[in-house]
Design a protein around this motif. Structure first.
Motif: not given
Length: 360
Positions: A326-348
């Motif tokens: 899932x490609x994201x902009x840099x300013x989304x990184x904190x949300x991405x970290x929160x989602x990563x903690x919940x395993x809410x990404x398929x897969x990187x």
């Protein structure tokens, strides 16, 4: 008085950094060294988010020094080369993984196992040989000795290929080293996350018969239809675990949460190997007879050396292996970290650095 990140080196750089154990990342202006004789400087295009980035920014391993700019799945384009650089030129596509330095003289380095060098320099968050801290790929550009820079295959996508610099080599290396790379080998993969889904792809490309173990039944469709795994087993199902007893030549265990390994050892054939690439918090409990009665092996593996990482990239390009991202902009990184903690990404998650980072 300590030197500030902005003034340690002459070349201004810009990235995102955590400043305390909250792990919250925000813009940071820092500096990188001038391009040395054997250095490559490159503009960062993409950088994957590894689960170890999350551990690191929160100081969960106990040795983080702030500020820390994470990122060790980095791809970009060369903008400058040192006068003695032999293998790269301006405009080349390149990658940098988990290491940017090692002693280059110990037995591990001489054997192309820089990842086991006692003086290895991680890509971010540790002292470099000059005493200054390394900063990773959540930033606009990088500089590295050319020995630790990977040539990027022409037909390997930059964005979905970036996670291979960690997830790819972390799974490719043990498959090769422990002889699980032969056609017809029966390989188990525990966990279907950032590491696990790449492990399945690597094992299938080697010609293995792959069984995925997960505690989440909903992942069966992803494993079988999405990743072409041959079998799926919910590891909480005792009957199904019993049915697979003594059938697997090796297992790559990618799970970092605490979990029982006795059922996995039972699934191995005599002489089978359980290889850990995840790092659970608590020590393992292993009954000695579960190993003795089948001459079974519990082992660990940590990324790979630079030569093997290049080999892995070329193998991935040949077989069309990339990460699901899932490609994201840099300013989304904190949300991405929160989602990563919940395993809410398929897969990187992969950060589109070049198109989203803007120096203030």
């Amino acid at each position: 008085m300590a030197t500030s990140p902005e003034s340690e080196h002459p070349i201004k750089a810009y990235g995102y950094a955590a400043r305390d154990t909250s792990g919250i990342l925000s813009p940071l202006t820092f500096s990188r060294r001038a391009t040395g004789e054997t250095d490559i400087r490159f503009k960062v295009l993409y950088c994957g988010i590894c689960h170890s980035d999350l551990h690191f920014v929160k100081n969960e391993w106990g040795f983080t020094k702030y500020p820390v700019t994470p990122g060790h799945e980095i791809v970009g384009v060369v903008t400058e080369v040192g006068s003695k650089v032999e293998n790269f030129k301006i405009g080349d596509k390149v990658g940098v993984g988990c290491l940017v330095g090692s002693c280059r003289s110990c037995q591990s380095c001489a054997s192309d196992y820089e990842q086991y060098c006692e003086k290895q320099v991680l890509t971010y968050g540790v002292p470099n040989f000059d005493g200054t801290q390394t900063y990773g790929g959540y930033s606009d550009h990088m500089v590295s000795d050319e020995h630790f820079v990977l040539r990027w295959p022409e037909n390997l996508p930059l964005d979905s290929g970036a996670p291979l610099l960690c997830a790819g080599i972390t799974t490719y290396s043990p498959l090769k080293y422990f002889g699980l790379d032969k056609p017809g080998t029966k390989v188990g993969v525990v966990g279907l996350g950032g590491l696990g889904h790449v492990a399945v792809k690597m094992a299938k490309a080697f010609g293995a018969e792959v069984t995925v173990f997960s505690t989440t039944s909903a992942k069966e469709k992803e494993a079988i239809e999405g990743l072409n795994a041959d079998h799926f087993i919910n590891s909480k199902d005792e009957q199904k675990m019993e049915a697979v007893r003594g059938t697997l030549d090796g297992i790559i265990d990618t799970v970092s949460a605490n979990h029982p390994i006795a059922p996995l050892l039972n699934a191995l054939t005599p002489h089978g190997k359980l290889v850990l690439v995840g790092a659970p918090e608590k020590p393992l409990e292993v009954a000695s007879f579960s190993l003795i009665m089948g001459r079974k092996l519990v082992a660990g593996s940590n990324i790979g050396g630079i030569k093997e990482t290049q080999e892995m990239l070329d193998f991935a390009a040949k077989h069309g292996i990339t990460a699901d991202i899932e490609v994201i902009p840099i300013d989304y990184v904190n949300t991405a970290m929160e989602r990563l903690l919940k395993s809410d990404v398929r897969y990187r998650f992969v950060i589109d650095v070049a198109n989203s980072i803007k120096a203030e």
